[in-house]
Design an enzyme around this catalytic site. Sequence first.
Site, PDB file in Angstrom:
ATOM      1  N   SER A 141       0.853  -1.188   0.000  1.00 35.98           N
ATOM      2  CA  SER A 141       0.000   0.000   0.000  1.00 35.98           C
ATOM      3  C   SER A 141       0.884   1.231   0.000  1.00 35.98           C
ATOM      4  CB  SER A 141      -0.876   0.043   1.257  1.00 35.98           C
ATOM      5  OG  SER A 141      -1.419   1.349   1.442  1.00 35.98           O
ATOM      6  N   TYR A 148      -1.616  -1.300  10.357  1.00 35.86           N
ATOM      7  CA  TYR A 148      -1.797  -1.511   8.918  1.00 35.86           C
ATOM      8  C   TYR A 148      -0.553  -1.058   8.148  1.00 35.86           C
ATOM      9  CZ  TYR A 148      -3.768  -1.211   4.233  1.00 35.86           C
ATOM     10  OH  TYR A 148      -4.004  -1.377   2.884  1.00 35.86           O
TER      11      TYR A 148
END
Length: 284
Positions: free
Chosen positions: A147, A161
């Site tokens: 990401s 995350y």
Amino acid sequence: MPVSDLAGRVAFVTGGASGIGLGIVTVLVERGCQVVIADLRPDHIDNALAQFAGAGRSNAVSALRLDVCDRNAYADAAAKMQAEFGGIDILVNNAGVGLEGPALKATYADYDFGFGVNVGGVINGFVSFLPQMIAHGRGGHIVSTASLAAEVVMPSHMAIYAASKAAVCHYCEAVKQELGENGIGVSILLPGPIKSNIHQANQNRPEHLRADSGFVESEAKLAERQVGDWWMEPDEVGNMVAEAILSNQTYIVTHGIFKDSMRKRAQAVLDATPDVENANVSGI
Ligand code: NAI
Ligand code: GGE
């Protein structure tokens, strides 16, 4: 040798029944791949298979229910792919969860959930499939979904995350050369906002990691979030991934909107780095 043509190649796509993974599956099917979707959610699998049946492509896509955290099940899936297809050519480590919540309320259940799926799932993909991908000698490619959260300083509520995605990115960077020497290309997908069901993290959390979670309220709020109209379509990501496989592109970055933040983080590290003359690190 890395993959120079997608037609006839066998692909295994985790998290392939929704969002980005489904976009990747759709494009790989269009490009002539035989694709197996591996996903946690029967509802997502049913919807995905119905999509391909409706397009008359049932012959090119099948699915199996797999929790990428389950190492025994993952090994069984790899054995099944070896038996049915003579091994896979393309592995897409895409399954992931967008958990978020107050860092000061995070419990081991939350760390285990985030790292278990987002890092453990990628590790399990490499361990389960790399031996057969090298052994069959057809060459291959591994795409892992990180990401852009790995490349900026993220807000505290997404610390788990971001850390999990940074781990994916750095691991894949590190192994790329050695895998290339064994005929396996490596790409790292760094998406920005993509239309998907990532807000459903609480539906993907395993039962044993629910009771002690400190993220119950934040994930319930996240579940209500609507997909942004301006977020990228998954099929567009799928096309980027297909092209990256063919060119053995290392980084697949979907958006430029975080570029200033990316540069600011990188510059902060460089600013903290002492200047040296003629640095020689060859012996490391
Ligand atoms: P999504 O929730 O639509 O798709 C993820 C799929 O993975 C779902 O079908 C889900 O059932 C499956 N999954 C979840 N846990 C699993 C497990 N333990 N085992 C097997 N399958 C599992 O979400 P999205 O957005 O398509 O996510 C795909 C990847 O992209 C994730 O790694 C996510 O972190 C990453 N990502 C997503 C972005 C976005 O804006 N949607 C941006 C950057 C990265
Ligand atoms: C679109 O929704 C999400 C999400 O809920 C969690 C994570 C992500 C998207 C992505 O991994 C990226 C952005 O697309 O992570 C970020 C989320 C929020 C702000 C910045 C991000 O990355 C720079």
